[in-house]
Scaffold this motif. Structure first.
Motif, PDB file in Angstrom:
ATOM      1  N   VAL A  76       9.954  49.271  24.114  1.00 43.67           N
ATOM      2  CA  VAL A  76      11.045  49.376  23.152  1.00 43.67           C
ATOM      3  C   VAL A  76      11.316  50.859  22.982  1.00 43.67           C
ATOM      4  O   VAL A  76      10.421  51.630  22.624  1.00 43.67           O
ATOM      5  CB  VAL A  76      10.679  48.731  21.802  1.00 43.67           C
ATOM      6  N   VAL A  79      17.647  44.567  20.675  1.00 41.29           N
ATOM      7  CA  VAL A  79      16.515  44.178  19.837  1.00 41.29           C
ATOM      8  C   VAL A  79      17.075  43.490  18.591  1.00 41.29           C
ATOM      9  O   VAL A  79      17.912  44.058  17.884  1.00 41.29           O
ATOM     10  CB  VAL A  79      15.666  45.416  19.469  1.00 41.29           C
ATOM     11  N   ALA A 107      15.241  47.318  24.402  1.00 39.45           N
ATOM     12  CA  ALA A 107      13.972  46.875  24.985  1.00 39.45           C
ATOM     13  C   ALA A 107      14.169  46.612  26.470  1.00 39.45           C
ATOM     14  O   ALA A 107      15.236  46.177  26.898  1.00 39.45           O
ATOM     15  CB  ALA A 107      13.486  45.612  24.291  1.00 39.45           C
TER      16      ALA A 107
END
Length: 168
Positions: free
Chosen positions: A102, A11, A115
């Motif tokens: 996520v 992420v 994610a």
């Protein structure tokens, strides 16, 4: 028989937070591993289940899920999986017609955020949200079992920089 087809990513930033539509706390325990597969018990606020995942073939792997009594899952987590627990908050984030998840890890993996997107088939094209970073689907360092091992060896949660630098 169901096949799970998913891709995993780092992420890049927290822009996903404002787009999240739901979240739930999960506790996973590794019951056993075999020939590239695993058996996991999972517990959330509403249900408990066992998942058997076979070895990967590309992005796909066979997956079987069975709901089980909550008391059984709690006992398995306590008696069978005590050193292999994964605790995370899973956020659902829709983007361009698909649902991304996520995972914000707690406990032994505190601070790690990854994610995933589950696909209908391997050739499915997805538009990556701007908050998605580098793909780590095939990177063994980002398997939960590896992350747990690295944290156990360090005696504390490991940072993303430490995971990237890890030699397997």
């Amino acid at each position: 028989m169901r096949y799970e087809v998913e891709r995993k990513f780092l992420v890049a930033h927290a822009g996903w937070r404002e787009r999240a539509v739901s979240r739930r706390r999960l506790t996973d325990g590794l019951v056993g591993a075999f020939a590239g597969g695993k058996v996991r018990v999972r517990l959330d606020d509403e249900r408990a289940w066992l998942t058997v995942k076979g070895a990967r073939d590309g992005l796909a792997r066979p997956e079987f899920e069975y709901e089980i009594p909550r008391a059984d899952a709690e006992a398995m987590l306590r008696l069978v999986c005590e050193t292999c627990l994964i605790e995370k908050t899973r956020h659902c984030v829709p983007h361009d017609g698909v649902e991304w998840v996520v995972d914000e890890y707690r406990g032994a993996l505190s601070g790690m955020v990854l994610a995933e997107v589950e696909l209908e088939h391997e050739a499915q094209v997805v538009t990556l949200p701007d908050w998605i970073g580098r793909e780590v689907t095939a990177d063994a360092r980002f398997r939960q079992s590896t992350l747990l091992r690295l944290a156990r060896e360090a005696g504390r949660p490991v940072t993303l920089t430490e995971v990237i630098a890890a030699r397997l």
